[in-house]
Motif scaffolding. Structure first.
Motif, PDB file in Angstrom:
ATOM      1  N   UNK A   1       0.841  -1.182   0.000  1.00 44.24           N
ATOM      2  CA  UNK A   1       0.000   0.000   0.000  1.00 44.24           C
ATOM      3  C   UNK A   1       0.882   1.240   0.000  1.00 44.24           C
ATOM      4  N   UNK A   2       0.626   2.139  -0.902  1.00 41.79           N
ATOM      5  CA  UNK A   2       1.387   3.379  -1.015  1.00 41.79           C
ATOM      6  C   UNK A   2       0.672   4.453  -0.213  1.00 41.79           C
ATOM      7  N   UNK A   3       1.254   4.853   0.910  1.00 43.01           N
ATOM      8  CA  UNK A   3       0.615   5.818   1.792  1.00 43.01           C
ATOM      9  C   UNK A   3       0.987   7.241   1.387  1.00 43.01           C
ATOM     10  N   UNK A   4      -0.020   8.065   1.128  1.00 44.03           N
ATOM     11  CA  UNK A   4       0.208   9.461   0.748  1.00 44.03           C
ATOM     12  C   UNK A   4       0.788  10.252   1.906  1.00 44.03           C
ATOM     13  N   UNK A   5       0.457   9.866   3.124  1.00 47.84           N
ATOM     14  CA  UNK A   5       0.973  10.587   4.285  1.00 47.84           C
ATOM     15  C   UNK A   5       2.487  10.451   4.389  1.00 47.84           C
ATOM     16  N   UNK A   6       3.021   9.322   3.976  1.00 45.40           N
ATOM     17  CA  UNK A   6       4.479   9.132   4.040  1.00 45.40           C
ATOM     18  C   UNK A   6       5.169  10.071   3.063  1.00 45.40           C
ATOM     19  N   UNK A   7       4.617  10.187   1.854  1.00 44.52           N
ATOM     20  CA  UNK A   7       5.197  11.109   0.865  1.00 44.52           C
ATOM     21  C   UNK A   7       5.131  12.541   1.381  1.00 44.52           C
ATOM     22  N   UNK A   8       4.016  12.916   2.007  1.00 43.55           N
ATOM     23  CA  UNK A   8       3.882  14.270   2.554  1.00 43.55           C
ATOM     24  C   UNK A   8       4.860  14.502   3.695  1.00 43.55           C
ATOM     25  N   UNK A   9       5.058  13.487   4.537  1.00 49.46           N
ATOM     26  CA  UNK A   9       6.020  13.602   5.634  1.00 49.46           C
ATOM     27  C   UNK A   9       7.442  13.725   5.095  1.00 49.46           C
ATOM     28  N   UNK A  10       7.778  12.950   4.076  1.00 52.21           N
ATOM     29  CA  UNK A  10       9.103  13.043   3.463  1.00 52.21           C
ATOM     30  C   UNK A  10       9.340  14.441   2.907  1.00 52.21           C
ATOM     31  N   UNK A  11       8.311  15.024   2.281  1.00 53.90           N
ATOM     32  CA  UNK A  11       8.422  16.381   1.738  1.00 53.90           C
ATOM     33  C   UNK A  11       8.637  17.387   2.861  1.00 53.90           C
ATOM     34  N   UNK A  12       7.885  17.237   3.951  1.00 59.05           N
ATOM     35  CA  UNK A  12       8.028  18.137   5.089  1.00 59.05           C
ATOM     36  C   UNK A  12       9.438  18.058   5.671  1.00 59.05           C
ATOM     37  N   UNK A  13       9.946  16.854   5.849  1.00 57.23           N
ATOM     38  CA  UNK A  13      11.303  16.679   6.388  1.00 57.23           C
ATOM     39  C   UNK A  13      12.328  17.255   5.425  1.00 57.23           C
ATOM     40  N   UNK A  14      12.129  17.017   4.150  1.00 61.46           N
ATOM     41  CA  UNK A  14      13.039  17.518   3.136  1.00 61.46           C
ATOM     42  C   UNK A  14      13.063  19.047   3.138  1.00 61.46           C
ATOM     43  N   UNK A  15      11.883  19.667   3.236  1.00 67.67           N
ATOM     44  CA  UNK A  15      11.803  21.126   3.290  1.00 67.67           C
ATOM     45  C   UNK A  15      12.480  21.661   4.549  1.00 67.67           C
ATOM     46  N   UNK A  16      12.263  20.990   5.664  1.00 70.89           N
ATOM     47  CA  UNK A  16      12.856  21.436   6.925  1.00 70.89           C
ATOM     48  C   UNK A  16      14.376  21.291   6.897  1.00 70.89           C
ATOM     49  N   UNK A  17      14.863  20.260   6.218  1.00 66.33           N
ATOM     50  CA  UNK A  17      16.306  20.031   6.143  1.00 66.33           C
ATOM     51  C   UNK A  17      16.984  21.021   5.206  1.00 66.33           C
ATOM     52  N   UNK A  18      16.219  21.583   4.291  1.00 59.93           N
ATOM     53  CA  UNK A  18      16.779  22.549   3.350  1.00 59.93           C
ATOM     54  C   UNK A  18      16.961  21.933   1.977  1.00 59.93           C
ATOM     55  N   UNK A  19      17.065  22.806   1.003  1.00 57.40           N
ATOM     56  CA  UNK A  19      17.166  22.356  -0.391  1.00 57.40           C
ATOM     57  C   UNK A  19      18.563  21.861  -0.747  1.00 57.40           C
ATOM     58  N   UNK A  20      19.558  22.147   0.070  1.00 57.73           N
ATOM     59  CA  UNK A  20      20.936  21.789  -0.279  1.00 57.73           C
ATOM     60  C   UNK A  20      21.371  20.460   0.313  1.00 57.73           C
ATOM     61  N   UNK A  21      20.410  19.628   0.684  1.00 57.16           N
ATOM     62  CA  UNK A  21      20.782  18.358   1.288  1.00 57.16           C
ATOM     63  C   UNK A  21      21.424  17.419   0.262  1.00 57.16           C
TER      64      UNK A  21
END
Length: 88
Positions: A1-21
């Motif tokens: 099952x592909x959970x949309x919440x996981x993709x949204x959480x990954x995006x949130x973490x990615x944004x918080x970590x910054x674009x230069x990761x």
């Protein structure tokens, strides 16, 4: 099952970590997302078979998406052209 919440959480973490990761950090975030997705898909229905995992996933996706939107809304504005010389 592909959970949309996981993709949204990954995006949130990615944004918080910054674009230069680094690519390694992005890969780690993706692996963590996959692990959480597998755990949720496996364990949640066993805890309460009546729980609608799809509805919970949709709600969490909205929460994480909203947090990303909030972060963007309160971020300080970036100067459009910092090289422009002041008017005399």
């Amino acid at each position: 099952m592909d959970l949309k919440s996981i993709a949204a959480l990954e995006t949130l973490i990615s944004d918080a970590a910054g674009k230069s990761e680094s690519a390694a950090v992005k890969a780690d975030i993706a692996i963590a997302g996959t692990a959480v997705s597998l755990l949720a898909s496996t364990l949640v229905p066993r805890l309460d078979p009546a729980l609608d995992l799809g509805a919970v996933d949709a709600a969490l996706a909205k929460v994480f998406g909203g947090l990303s939107d909030l972060k963007a809304a309160i971020a300080p504005p970036v100067a459009a052209n910092s090289d422009a010389s002041p008017a005399a």
